[in-house]
Scaffold this motif. Structure first.
Motif, PDB file in Angstrom:
ATOM      1  N   UNK A 114      69.242 -10.604  64.841  1.00  0.00           N
ATOM      2  CA  UNK A 114      70.573 -10.747  65.443  1.00  0.00           C
ATOM      3  C   UNK A 114      71.614 -10.046  64.572  1.00  0.00           C
ATOM      4  N   UNK A 115      71.550 -10.291  63.271  1.00  0.00           N
ATOM      5  CA  UNK A 115      72.493  -9.664  62.354  1.00  0.00           C
ATOM      6  C   UNK A 115      72.303  -8.152  62.336  1.00  0.00           C
ATOM      7  N   UNK A 116      71.039  -7.700  62.427  1.00  0.00           N
ATOM      8  CA  UNK A 116      70.763  -6.261  62.458  1.00  0.00           C
ATOM      9  C   UNK A 116      71.384  -5.615  63.695  1.00  0.00           C
ATOM     10  N   UNK A 117      71.282  -6.284  64.843  1.00  0.00           N
ATOM     11  CA  UNK A 117      71.867  -5.760  66.072  1.00  0.00           C
ATOM     12  C   UNK A 117      73.389  -5.698  65.978  1.00  0.00           C
ATOM     13  N   UNK A 118      73.992  -6.700  65.346  1.00  0.00           N
ATOM     14  CA  UNK A 118      75.444  -6.706  65.191  1.00  0.00           C
ATOM     15  C   UNK A 118      75.899  -5.547  64.301  1.00  0.00           C
ATOM     16  N   UNK A 119      75.148  -5.313  63.231  1.00  0.00           N
ATOM     17  CA  UNK A 119      75.494  -4.217  62.329  1.00  0.00           C
ATOM     18  C   UNK A 119      75.256  -2.874  63.009  1.00  0.00           C
ATOM     19  N   UNK A 120      74.252  -2.800  63.877  1.00  0.00           N
ATOM     20  CA  UNK A 120      73.984  -1.571  64.617  1.00  0.00           C
ATOM     21  C   UNK A 120      75.135  -1.265  65.598  1.00  0.00           C
ATOM     22  N   UNK A 121      75.671  -2.311  66.217  1.00  0.00           N
ATOM     23  CA  UNK A 121      76.823  -2.128  67.110  1.00  0.00           C
ATOM     24  C   UNK A 121      78.039  -1.639  66.329  1.00  0.00           C
ATOM     25  N   UNK A 122      78.216  -2.185  65.119  1.00  0.00           N
ATOM     26  CA  UNK A 122      79.319  -1.739  64.266  1.00  0.00           C
ATOM     27  C   UNK A 122      79.137  -0.269  63.900  1.00  0.00           C
ATOM     28  N   UNK A 123      77.905   0.123  63.638  1.00  0.00           N
ATOM     29  CA  UNK A 123      77.602   1.523  63.316  1.00  0.00           C
ATOM     30  C   UNK A 123      78.005   2.434  64.470  1.00  0.00           C
ATOM     31  N   UNK A 124      77.682   2.030  65.698  1.00  0.00           N
ATOM     32  CA  UNK A 124      78.009   2.841  66.863  1.00  0.00           C
ATOM     33  C   UNK A 124      79.523   2.970  67.043  1.00  0.00           C
ATOM     34  N   UNK A 125      80.247   1.875  66.781  1.00  0.00           N
ATOM     35  CA  UNK A 125      81.703   1.919  66.912  1.00  0.00           C
ATOM     36  C   UNK A 125      82.315   2.855  65.873  1.00  0.00           C
ATOM     37  N   UNK A 126      81.772   2.818  64.654  1.00  0.00           N
ATOM     38  CA  UNK A 126      82.286   3.695  63.600  1.00  0.00           C
ATOM     39  C   UNK A 126      82.033   5.152  63.946  1.00  0.00           C
ATOM     40  N   UNK A 127      80.819   5.453  64.415  1.00  0.00           N
ATOM     41  CA  UNK A 127      80.477   6.830  64.769  1.00  0.00           C
ATOM     42  C   UNK A 127      81.334   7.336  65.927  1.00  0.00           C
TER      43      UNK A 127
END
Length: 331
Positions: free
Chosen positions: A100-113
């Motif tokens: 769950x935490x990995x998915x949240x961080x992945x979403x943050x990565x997409x927003x940053x990119x």
């Protein structure tokens, strides 16, 4: 203004803008590792170079500086090192069953990119891919040896550009440190970090493993080399149980967990390529191929007498007479 000072000012502006409540003089000193007087000077420079900077006193009488993020929008970008660190964090969470935490961080990565200007993405992705290819297994939780940021930065730069490194290395076998020139291929991360590299003194020899915290200094040579295109750091890392590798130890490993520990052991990922076999008596057999007997011993000790080593014989002998029967809980 020199490049270093401009870089420090931009780092400060980013730091201030990221804190909605603002930052204090002490916050700046701790963040940049500078004295109070130097912090005062650089904050004054911030006010001059960024007119949107606001300074006011809070209810405790502490002066706080604030900066609107809009003032930095055209100055900030994402670096390959930062993106690689973010991906490594995502991988670490996934390997430790924190999906769950990995998915949240992945979403943050997409927003940053999504915020990175399109004209900067191509160069970013090229350097980022080079860094990812050089990353080893994600770090495991627990004690780790320290590595200075300066040496870590030099290793990262050398990996991105396939550049030779001159290191001062103090191995356990020598009483004094020696100078070596190496061609870095990657970093394996575990309880200790290992720089995987070829030694220029033995270019046709096997890859060597340098304990990263035993590297006293590192210097970029400006000399470049061609990497072996067939080398894959992830496949290479899987040859070991932990981080350190020994080709002479590489063999099939077979552990048998007692019925009382089988369900608990089934939840563990001992190795990425492990095979689990349920036995008629309720026990569990785990098979994988790897080296690193000493690191296996360190892990097996935590299981007490709830695990039996079926293979290899050398590992079986290493843990013999060292399995406790009085542990009240499993790892």
């Amino acid at each position: 203004m020199s490049f270093e000072k401009a870089q420090q000012l931009l780092e400060l502006a980013t730091f201030v803008a990221s804190h909605r409540m603002g930052v204090t003089l002490n916050d700046v000193g701790e963040r940049l590792g500078i004295s109070k007087r130097t912090a005062q000077r650089i904050l004054h420079t911030l006010e001059v170079q960024f007119p949107d900077t606001q300074a006011s006193f809070d209810e405790n009488g502490h002066k706080r500086w604030r900066l609107q993020t809009g003032a930095l929008r055209d100055l900030l970008t994402l670096t390959p090192d930062e993106l690689a660190a973010l991906d490594l964090s995502i991988e670490t969470l996934e390997r430790n069953s924190l999906g769950v935490e990995a998915d949240q961080l992945r979403c943050l990565r997409e927003k940053i990119l999504a915020l990175v200007p399109r004209n900067k993405v191509a160069r970013l992705e090229t350097d980022h891919e080079a860094l990812l290819e050089a990353q080893g297994l994600a770090a495991r939780p627990g004690p780790t040896a320290r590595l200075t940021p300066e040496i870590s930065s030099k290793i990262s730069t050398a990996l991105k550009g396939s550049e030779r490194l001159k290191i001062v290395y103090h191995s356990r076998r020598n009483s004094e440190a020696t100078v070596r020139v190496v061609e870095p291929y990657g970093v394996l991360i575990g309880m200790r970090r290992y720089l995987v590299a070829k030694s220029l003194s033995d270019p046709d020899g096997p890859l060597r493993y340098f304990v990263a915290d035993k590297i006293q200094s590192a210097e970029l040579t400006g000399e470049f080399f061609e990497r072996d295109h067939d080398f894959d750091i992830d496949q290479h890392a899987q040859k070991a149980f932990g981080a350190f590798q020994n080709e002479q130890e590489f063999d099939e490993v077979v552990w048998k967990f007692r019925p009382s520990a089988a369900a608990h052991a089934r939840d563990f990922l001992f190795h990425p390529a492990q095979v689990l076999e349920d036995q008629p008596d309720g026990s569990l057999v785990v098979r994988f191929n790897a080296s690193g007997h000493l690191e296996m011993c360190w892990h097996l000790y935590m299981w007490g007498d709830q695990v039996e080593v079926l293979a290899p014989l050398a590992l079986r002998k290493m843990i013999e007479h060292h399995q406790r029967t009085d542990f009240h809980a499993l790892p």
